[in-house]
Write an enzyme that holds these catalytic residues in place. Structure first.
Site, PDB file in Angstrom:
ATOM      1  N   GLY A   1      -3.437  -7.585  10.519  1.00  0.00           N
ATOM      2  CA  GLY A   1      -3.213  -8.159   9.956  1.00  0.00           C
ATOM      3  C   GLY A   1      -3.059  -5.984  10.166  1.00  0.00           C
ATOM      4  O   GLY A   1      -3.100  -5.113  10.441  1.00  0.00           O
TER       5      GLY A   1
ATOM      6  N   HIS B   1     -19.786  -5.938  -1.457  1.00  0.00           N
ATOM      7  CA  HIS B   1     -18.974  -5.777  -1.840  1.00  0.00           C
ATOM      8  C   HIS B   1     -18.305  -5.719  -3.781  1.00  0.00           C
ATOM      9  O   HIS B   1     -17.325  -6.608  -3.358  1.00  0.00           O
ATOM     10  CB  HIS B   1     -18.042  -5.130  -1.492  1.00  0.00           C
ATOM     11  CG  HIS B   1     -16.852  -4.312  -1.007  1.00  0.00           C
ATOM     12  ND1 HIS B   1     -17.269  -3.108  -1.162  1.00  0.00           N
ATOM     13  CD2 HIS B   1     -15.712  -4.654  -1.308  1.00  0.00           C
ATOM     14  CE1 HIS B   1     -16.179  -2.588  -2.146  1.00  0.00           C
ATOM     15  NE2 HIS B   1     -15.122  -2.833  -1.401  1.00  0.00           N
TER      16      HIS B   1
HETATM   17  N1  LIG Z   1     -14.164  -3.856   2.230  1.00  0.00           N
HETATM   18  C1  LIG Z   1     -12.929  -3.453   2.094  1.00  0.00           C
HETATM   19  O1  LIG Z   1     -13.729  -2.428   1.599  1.00  0.00           O
HETATM   20  C2  LIG Z   1     -11.337  -3.383   1.652  1.00  0.00           C
HETATM   21  C3  LIG Z   1     -10.544  -2.270   1.143  1.00  0.00           C
HETATM   22  C4  LIG Z   1      -9.000  -2.037   0.910  1.00  0.00           C
HETATM   23  C5  LIG Z   1      -9.214  -3.589   1.362  1.00  0.00           C
HETATM   24  N2  LIG Z   1      -9.435  -4.073   1.339  1.00  0.00           N
HETATM   25  C6  LIG Z   1      -8.906  -5.779   1.910  1.00  0.00           C
HETATM   26  O2  LIG Z   1      -7.839  -5.800   2.503  1.00  0.00           O
HETATM   27  C7  LIG Z   1      -7.028  -6.809   2.960  1.00  0.00           C
HETATM   28  C8  LIG Z   1      -6.178  -6.377   3.647  1.00  0.00           C
HETATM   29  O3  LIG Z   1      -5.159  -5.410   2.531  1.00  0.00           O
HETATM   30  P1  LIG Z   1      -4.033  -3.939   2.462  1.00  0.00           P
HETATM   31  O4  LIG Z   1      -3.877  -3.688   1.524  1.00  0.00           O
HETATM   32  O5  LIG Z   1      -4.113  -3.903   4.143  1.00  0.00           O
HETATM   33  O6  LIG Z   1      -3.091  -5.448   2.068  1.00  0.00           O
HETATM   34  P2  LIG Z   1      -2.077  -5.125   2.691  1.00  0.00           P
HETATM   35  O7  LIG Z   1      -0.770  -5.947   2.304  1.00  0.00           O
HETATM   36  O8  LIG Z   1      -0.525  -3.992   2.905  1.00  0.00           O
HETATM   37  O9  LIG Z   1      -1.581  -5.908   4.501  1.00  0.00           O
HETATM   38  C9  LIG Z   1      -1.916  -7.157   4.564  1.00  0.00           C
HETATM   39  C10 LIG Z   1      -1.355  -7.779   5.870  1.00  0.00           C
HETATM   40  O10 LIG Z   1      -2.030  -8.977   6.514  1.00  0.00           O
HETATM   41  C11 LIG Z   1      -0.849  -9.814   6.632  1.00  0.00           C
HETATM   42  N3  LIG Z   1      -1.270 -11.070   6.933  1.00  0.00           N
HETATM   43  C12 LIG Z   1      -1.046 -12.402   6.009  1.00  0.00           C
HETATM   44  N4  LIG Z   1      -1.277 -13.677   6.224  1.00  0.00           N
HETATM   45  C13 LIG Z   1      -1.434 -12.887   8.231  1.00  0.00           C
HETATM   46  C14 LIG Z   1      -2.043 -13.877   8.342  1.00  0.00           C
HETATM   47  N5  LIG Z   1      -2.650 -15.090   8.962  1.00  0.00           N
HETATM   48  N6  LIG Z   1      -2.525 -13.103  10.096  1.00  0.00           N
HETATM   49  C15 LIG Z   1      -2.265 -11.454   9.944  1.00  0.00           C
HETATM   50  N7  LIG Z   1      -1.845 -11.475   9.689  1.00  0.00           N
HETATM   51  C16 LIG Z   1      -1.923 -11.397   8.315  1.00  0.00           C
HETATM   52  C17 LIG Z   1       0.091  -9.462   6.152  1.00  0.00           C
HETATM   53  O11 LIG Z   1       1.264  -9.581   6.980  1.00  0.00           O
HETATM   54  C18 LIG Z   1      -0.164  -7.678   5.757  1.00  0.00           C
HETATM   55  O12 LIG Z   1       1.063  -6.945   6.528  1.00  0.00           O
HETATM   56  C19 LIG Z   1      -6.755  -7.138   1.598  1.00  0.00           C
HETATM   57  O13 LIG Z   1      -7.617  -8.353   1.417  1.00  0.00           O
HETATM   58  C20 LIG Z   1      -7.749  -6.273   0.562  1.00  0.00           C
HETATM   59  O14 LIG Z   1      -8.194  -6.401  -0.771  1.00  0.00           O
HETATM   60  C21 LIG Z   1     -10.832  -4.496   1.644  1.00  0.00           C
END
Ligand SMILES: NC(=O)c1ccc[n+]([C@@H]2O[C@H](COP(=O)([O-])OP(=O)(O)OC[C@H]3O[C@@H](n4cnc5c(N)ncnc54)[C@H](O)[C@@H]3O)[C@@H](O)[C@H]2O)c1
Length: 307
Positions: free
Chosen positions: A8, A174
């Site tokens: 990702g 979380h």
């Molecule tokens: N745990 C935490 O504290 C926390 C904090 C921030 C974000 N998050 C979570 O992290 C995740 C990502 O957030 P983000 O802001 O980076 O989102 P984002 O949309 O900017 O990035 C996600 C990426 O995943 C890619 N992706 C989708 N399907 C895929 C696959 N099968 N294989 C590989 N890559 C794939 C997309 O193309 C995209 O580039 C979300 O689920 C968000 O809710 C969690």
């Protein structure tokens, strides 16, 4: 140089690569399904290294073969929240993505330690462990460092004290029922409830619980990424450098804090083998009760998983 794969290459993934490369912690592979995007970000970061003065190599790829022999795999792939959504609303879509991320990376890095970010975090970490057939030591979810850092930042804003003097501990799931432990949190050793009025402390606890939603509401598209990425980078570095660092993190519980069979935010010691130890605080009845309520919510989300 150790090798870290980030699945990702979106907001959190690319920012994590930035922090890790800047620190010269590892060589990094950014993996994403979007054609050209991880390659472009990888090349851009590579071109920043001469200025920064780091020898980390960063590449991007759409092919899992490039992730071969990674020491740590960070999974950030998945949909983020939109305003009005809860983290649990992402469960179904992100389950499919998590499966392909775990299976694809394990095929090329069977010994890797997995650090999970994708939401809903505790359920996605559980899923990664189950799909991968991994021991609990090798799957750690990031949530607590971020939630605790938010609380530390809010206390610093309130008191005008350096963030380095402020230690906060947010445990539990979380979600908005996470449990900021005010009695264990302190400013240079003085417990928070002795420094802040009950009203101000309650306001900080509430803002911490809703901290993710506050940013989602401001950004309108996407969710927080600088602080989550900083938290991921700290975990990866603690693992690769075998630091035995204690951080709040989501780990699979085997009876600790009275919980069994769920991923849940607790103080966890991290080193080269991943999870080394869960630290157990002595809790008041009210604190234990709040954790049990949060655990019930996580149990429900995990029970709703279809995989
Ligand atoms: N745990 C935490 O504290 C926390 C904090 C921030 C974000 N998050 C979570 O992290 C995740 C990502 O957030 P983000 O802001 O980076 O989102 P984002 O949309 O900017 O990035 C996600 C990426 O995943 C890619 N992706 C989708 N399907 C895929 C696959 N099968 N294989 C590989 N890559 C794939 C997309 O193309 C995209 O580039 C979300 O689920 C968000 O809710 C969690």
């Amino acid at each position: 140089m150790p090798k870290v794969t980030i699945i990702g290459a979106g907001q959190t993934g690319a920012t994590t690569a930035h922090f890790l490369a800047q620190g010269g912690v590892a060589d990094i592979v950014l993996f994403d399904i979007v054609d050209g995007m991880p390659q472009g970000k990888g090349l851009d970061l590579t071109e920043a290294m001469p200025v920064i003065g780091s020898d980390s190599k960063v590449i991007g790829s759409n092919d899992y073969a490039a992730t071969e022999a990674s020491d740590v795999v960070v999974i950030t792939a998945g949909l983020p929240r939109k305003p009005g959504m809860s983290r649990d609303d992402l469960l179904e879509a992100n389950t499919r993505i998590m499966r392909s991320a775990v299976e694809g990376s394990l095929q090329h890095s069977p010994g890797a330690i997995f650090v999970i970010l994708t939401n809903p975090l505790d359920a996605m970490s559980y899923l990664a462990m189950k799909i991968g057939g991994l021991p609990r030591e090798r799957v750690i979810g990031q949530a607590g460092i971020l939630d605790s850092a938010r609380m530390r930042a809010f206390v610093a804003m309130e008191l005008g004290v350096s963030v380095q003097n402020i230690h906060c501990y947010v445990l539990g799931g979380h979600g908005d029922d996470m449990v900021p432990l005010t009695r264990h949190s302190n400013v240079a050793g003085v417990p928070l409830d002795e420094i802040l009025s009950p009203d101000r402390l309650a306001a900080i606890v509430e803002r911490t619980r809703k901290g993710g939603g506050e940013i989602v509401g401001l950004l309108k598209t996407g969710s927080a990424y600088y602080a989550p990425a900083a938290a991921l980078a700290q975990m990866v570095e603690a693992i690769l450098k075998d630091r035995h660092l204690v951080v709040p993190a989501s780990v699979y519980l085997n009876g600790e804090y009275g919980e069994q069979g769920i991923f849940f935010g607790v103080p966890a010691q991290l080193g080269r083998k991943g999870l080394e130890k869960v630290i157990e605080y002595s809790l008041s009845e009210a604190e234990q009760q709040a954790l049990e309520e949060s655990a019930e919510h996580v149990r429900e989300t995990i029970a709703a998983l279809k995989y």
